[in-house]
Design a protein around this motif. Sequence first.
Motif, PDB file in Angstrom:
ATOM      1  N   GLY A  92       0.806  -1.212   0.000  1.00 54.55           N
ATOM      2  CA  GLY A  92       0.000   0.000   0.000  1.00 54.55           C
ATOM      3  C   GLY A  92       0.835   1.256   0.000  1.00 54.55           C
ATOM      4  O   GLY A  92       2.033   1.227   0.257  1.00 54.55           O
ATOM      5  N   ASP A  93       0.158   2.361  -0.275  1.00 51.57           N
ATOM      6  CA  ASP A  93       0.821   3.663  -0.272  1.00 51.57           C
ATOM      7  C   ASP A  93      -0.084   4.741   0.333  1.00 51.57           C
ATOM      8  O   ASP A  93      -0.057   5.883  -0.079  1.00 51.57           O
ATOM      9  CB  ASP A  93       1.266   4.051  -1.680  1.00 51.57           C
ATOM     10  CG  ASP A  93       0.097   4.156  -2.650  1.00 51.57           C
ATOM     11  OD1 ASP A  93      -1.050   3.888  -2.244  1.00 51.57           O
ATOM     12  OD2 ASP A  93       0.337   4.504  -3.805  1.00 51.57           O
ATOM     13  N   SER A 143      -7.025   4.951   9.584  1.00 47.94           N
ATOM     14  CA  SER A 143      -5.933   4.189  10.197  1.00 47.94           C
ATOM     15  C   SER A 143      -5.502   3.064   9.264  1.00 47.94           C
ATOM     16  O   SER A 143      -6.272   2.594   8.431  1.00 47.94           O
ATOM     17  CB  SER A 143      -6.376   3.614  11.538  1.00 47.94           C
ATOM     18  OG  SER A 143      -7.280   2.548  11.357  1.00 47.94           O
ATOM     19  N   SER A 144      -4.288   2.625   9.418  1.00 48.47           N
ATOM     20  CA  SER A 144      -3.772   1.593   8.521  1.00 48.47           C
ATOM     21  C   SER A 144      -4.540   0.293   8.668  1.00 48.47           C
ATOM     22  O   SER A 144      -4.773  -0.408   7.682  1.00 48.47           O
ATOM     23  CB  SER A 144      -2.278   1.371   8.755  1.00 48.47           C
ATOM     24  OG  SER A 144      -2.048   0.977  10.095  1.00 48.47           O
ATOM     25  N   SER A 145      -4.979  -0.053   9.883  1.00 48.78           N
ATOM     26  CA  SER A 145      -5.733  -1.297  10.049  1.00 48.78           C
ATOM     27  C   SER A 145      -7.103  -1.196   9.386  1.00 48.78           C
ATOM     28  O   SER A 145      -7.580  -2.151   8.776  1.00 48.78           O
ATOM     29  CB  SER A 145      -5.877  -1.659  11.526  1.00 48.78           C
ATOM     30  OG  SER A 145      -6.541  -0.640  12.224  1.00 48.78           O
ATOM     31  N   ALA A 146      -7.744  -0.036   9.479  1.00 42.13           N
ATOM     32  CA  ALA A 146      -9.038   0.159   8.818  1.00 42.13           C
ATOM     33  C   ALA A 146      -8.872   0.124   7.301  1.00 42.13           C
ATOM     34  O   ALA A 146      -9.696  -0.454   6.590  1.00 42.13           O
ATOM     35  CB  ALA A 146      -9.670   1.471   9.249  1.00 42.13           C
ATOM     36  N   ALA A 147      -7.818   0.724   6.808  1.00 43.42           N
ATOM     37  CA  ALA A 147      -7.557   0.718   5.368  1.00 43.42           C
ATOM     38  C   ALA A 147      -7.316  -0.703   4.881  1.00 43.42           C
ATOM     39  O   ALA A 147      -7.836  -1.110   3.834  1.00 43.42           O
ATOM     40  CB  ALA A 147      -6.362   1.610   5.044  1.00 43.42           C
TER      41      ALA A 147
END
Length: 64
Positions: free
Chosen positions: A24-25, A33-37
Amino acid sequence: MRGTVGELVSAGHAVGGARLDIAGDLPRGSGLSSSAALSTALALALLALGDEPEGDRRELARLC
């Protein structure tokens, strides 16, 4: 990962097996948040692989 799959199944989506590479970027400070993404991206990928409609993306994000 298991939680996302479990929520999709509970919502009535047919989810099959998949082998995925994750990269990802997402920019810092983008408001997600990165976990949600990651969970949302995983849900979209699994739905696409199963030819399932993704429906409303906000509702999908809430599942994740």
